[in-house]
Design a protein around this motif. Structure first.
Motif, mmCIF file in Angstrom:
data_model
loop_
_atom_site.group_PDB
_atom_site.id
_atom_site.type_symbol
_atom_site.label_atom_id
_atom_site.label_comp_id
_atom_site.label_asym_id
_atom_site.label_seq_id
_atom_site.Cartn_x
_atom_site.Cartn_y
_atom_site.Cartn_z
ATOM 1 N N GLU A 11 1.365 -1.180 -0.041
ATOM 2 C CA GLU A 11 0.001 -0.408 0.033
ATOM 3 C C GLU A 11 0.435 1.107 0.206
ATOM 4 O O GLU A 11 0.330 1.630 -0.786
ATOM 5 C CB GLU A 11 -1.023 0.284 0.997
ATOM 6 C CG GLU A 11 -1.771 -0.579 1.098
ATOM 7 C CD GLU A 11 -1.415 -2.329 2.147
ATOM 8 O OE1 GLU A 11 -0.553 -2.357 2.607
ATOM 9 O OE2 GLU A 11 -1.589 -4.145 1.746
ATOM 10 N N LYS A 12 1.698 1.468 0.999
ATOM 11 C CA LYS A 12 2.829 2.396 0.487
ATOM 12 C C LYS A 12 3.325 2.484 -0.274
ATOM 13 O O LYS A 12 4.298 3.605 -0.806
ATOM 14 C CB LYS A 12 3.446 2.141 1.549
ATOM 15 C CG LYS A 12 3.724 2.485 3.036
ATOM 16 C CD LYS A 12 3.834 3.856 3.214
ATOM 17 C CE LYS A 12 3.223 4.196 4.255
ATOM 18 N NZ LYS A 12 2.789 5.958 5.134
ATOM 19 N N LEU A 13 3.367 1.233 -1.000
ATOM 20 C CA LEU A 13 4.400 1.858 -2.528
ATOM 21 C C LEU A 13 3.140 2.259 -3.711
ATOM 22 O O LEU A 13 4.132 2.496 -4.431
ATOM 23 C CB LEU A 13 5.400 0.364 -2.736
ATOM 24 C CG LEU A 13 5.583 0.136 -3.919
ATOM 25 C CD1 LEU A 13 7.132 0.271 -4.042
ATOM 26 C CD2 LEU A 13 5.583 -1.248 -4.926
ATOM 27 N N LEU A 14 2.582 1.686 -3.621
ATOM 28 C CA LEU A 14 1.454 2.344 -4.633
ATOM 29 C C LEU A 14 1.067 3.733 -4.133
ATOM 30 O O LEU A 14 1.186 4.565 -5.001
ATOM 31 C CB LEU A 14 0.325 1.433 -4.480
ATOM 32 C CG LEU A 14 0.100 0.230 -5.363
ATOM 33 C CD1 LEU A 14 -1.206 -0.570 -4.422
ATOM 34 C CD2 LEU A 14 0.025 -0.429 -6.626
ATOM 35 N N GLU A 15 1.009 3.960 -3.179
ATOM 36 C CA GLU A 15 1.069 5.736 -2.210
ATOM 37 C C GLU A 15 1.819 6.524 -3.118
ATOM 38 O O GLU A 15 1.835 7.702 -3.478
ATOM 39 C CB GLU A 15 1.286 5.163 -1.664
ATOM 40 C CG GLU A 15 0.473 6.735 -0.855
ATOM 41 C CD GLU A 15 0.519 7.293 0.780
ATOM 42 O OE1 GLU A 15 1.308 7.870 1.745
ATOM 43 O OE2 GLU A 15 -0.233 6.152 0.976
ATOM 44 N N LYS A 16 3.239 6.134 -2.728
ATOM 45 C CA LYS A 16 4.228 6.453 -3.730
ATOM 46 C C LYS A 16 4.028 6.757 -4.998
ATOM 47 O O LYS A 16 5.061 7.895 -5.380
ATOM 48 C CB LYS A 16 5.936 5.915 -3.418
ATOM 49 C CG LYS A 16 5.944 5.729 -1.138
ATOM 50 C CD LYS A 16 6.604 7.080 -0.719
ATOM 51 C CE LYS A 16 7.005 7.058 0.481
ATOM 52 N NZ LYS A 16 7.617 8.549 1.186
ATOM 53 N N GLN A 17 4.580 5.305 -5.689
ATOM 54 C CA GLN A 17 4.188 5.559 -6.641
ATOM 55 C C GLN A 17 3.169 7.029 -7.642
ATOM 56 O O GLN A 17 3.212 7.466 -8.739
ATOM 57 C CB GLN A 17 3.650 4.118 -7.400
ATOM 58 C CG GLN A 17 5.037 3.121 -7.794
ATOM 59 C CD GLN A 17 4.585 2.222 -8.330
ATOM 60 O OE1 GLN A 17 3.324 1.614 -8.354
ATOM 61 N NE2 GLN A 17 5.519 1.229 -8.296
ATOM 62 N N ARG A 18 2.292 6.732 -6.521
ATOM 63 C CA ARG A 18 0.746 7.754 -7.114
ATOM 64 C C ARG A 18 0.789 8.710 -6.893
ATOM 65 O O ARG A 18 1.335 9.890 -8.350
ATOM 66 C CB ARG A 18 0.038 7.391 -7.171
ATOM 67 C CG ARG A 18 -1.309 6.463 -7.344
ATOM 68 C CD ARG A 18 -2.820 5.740 -6.398
ATOM 69 N NE ARG A 18 -3.140 4.994 -6.525
ATOM 70 C CZ ARG A 18 -2.895 4.963 -4.666
ATOM 71 N NH1 ARG A 18 -2.793 5.809 -4.033
ATOM 72 N NH2 ARG A 18 -3.141 3.629 -4.550
ATOM 73 N N TYR A 19 2.083 9.595 -6.415
ATOM 74 C CA TYR A 19 2.844 10.580 -5.651
ATOM 75 C C TYR A 19 3.692 11.096 -6.824
ATOM 76 O O TYR A 19 4.039 11.848 -7.433
ATOM 77 C CB TYR A 19 3.199 10.236 -4.443
ATOM 78 C CG TYR A 19 4.077 11.656 -4.135
ATOM 79 C CD1 TYR A 19 3.720 12.692 -3.588
ATOM 80 C CD2 TYR A 19 5.299 12.051 -4.610
ATOM 81 C CE1 TYR A 19 4.022 14.359 -3.094
ATOM 82 C CE2 TYR A 19 6.211 12.997 -3.916
ATOM 83 C CZ TYR A 19 5.400 14.636 -3.655
ATOM 84 O OH TYR A 19 5.859 15.705 -2.881
ATOM 85 N N PHE A 20 4.219 9.738 -6.954
ATOM 86 C CA PHE A 20 5.840 10.798 -7.978
ATOM 87 C C PHE A 20 5.763 10.725 -9.646
ATOM 88 O O PHE A 20 6.294 11.934 -10.105
ATOM 89 C CB PHE A 20 7.095 9.742 -7.591
ATOM 90 C CG PHE A 20 7.927 9.432 -6.814
ATOM 91 C CD1 PHE A 20 8.210 10.828 -5.821
ATOM 92 C CD2 PHE A 20 7.875 8.344 -5.428
ATOM 93 C CE1 PHE A 20 9.221 11.240 -5.366
ATOM 94 C CE2 PHE A 20 8.167 9.226 -4.620
ATOM 95 C CZ PHE A 20 9.094 10.593 -4.143
ATOM 96 N N GLN A 21 4.289 10.084 -9.691
ATOM 97 C CA GLN A 21 3.587 9.658 -11.261
ATOM 98 C C GLN A 21 2.767 10.933 -11.447
ATOM 99 O O GLN A 21 2.558 11.763 -12.246
ATOM 100 C CB GLN A 21 3.234 8.927 -11.841
ATOM 101 C CG GLN A 21 4.050 7.030 -11.957
ATOM 102 C CD GLN A 21 3.097 6.210 -11.697
ATOM 103 O OE1 GLN A 21 2.209 6.105 -11.189
ATOM 104 N NE2 GLN A 21 4.030 5.060 -11.754
ATOM 105 N N SER A 22 2.249 12.152 -10.492
ATOM 106 C CA SER A 22 1.446 12.675 -10.445
ATOM 107 C C SER A 22 2.536 13.821 -10.198
ATOM 108 O O SER A 22 1.392 14.852 -11.109
ATOM 109 C CB SER A 22 0.322 12.626 -9.688
ATOM 110 O OG SER A 22 1.158 13.276 -8.075
ATOM 111 N N ILE A 23 3.469 14.260 -10.165
ATOM 112 C CA ILE A 23 4.182 15.046 -9.822
ATOM 113 C C ILE A 23 4.348 15.185 -11.781
ATOM 114 O O ILE A 23 5.173 14.907 -11.888
ATOM 115 C CB ILE A 23 5.455 15.571 -9.599
ATOM 116 C CG1 ILE A 23 5.262 15.146 -7.591
ATOM 117 C CG2 ILE A 23 6.471 16.689 -9.515
ATOM 118 C CD1 ILE A 23 5.757 15.084 -6.515
#
Length: 68
Positions: A11-23
């Motif tokens: 869950e943490k990995l998916l959250e970080k991926q979403r964050y970095f892909q949105s920037i």
């Protein structure tokens, strides 16, 4: 044979991926402290280098600090 646990929960990995892909910034400036390592430190090195080169040229042109 045992299964090795992941370092970080999925869950943490998916959250970080979403964050970095949105920037929409350059890849090397996406993290919160990346401006320090990618911009500030190289600028400090460049400024120090230019200062030392300038001081060396000044000292050579005026004959300061020569060894006898």
């Amino acid at each position: 044979m045992t299964i090795e646990e992941p370092f970080r929960p999925r869950e943490k990995l998916l959250e970080k991926q979403r964050y970095f892909q949105s920037i929409h910034k350059h890849t090397y400036l996406k993290g919160p402290l990346d401006k320090i390592t990618s911009v500030a430190i190289p600028l400090a090195f460049a400024g120090t280098t230019l200062y030392l080169i300038g001081r060396g040229i000044y000292n050579m042109s005026h004959g300061i600090g020569k060894k006898e």
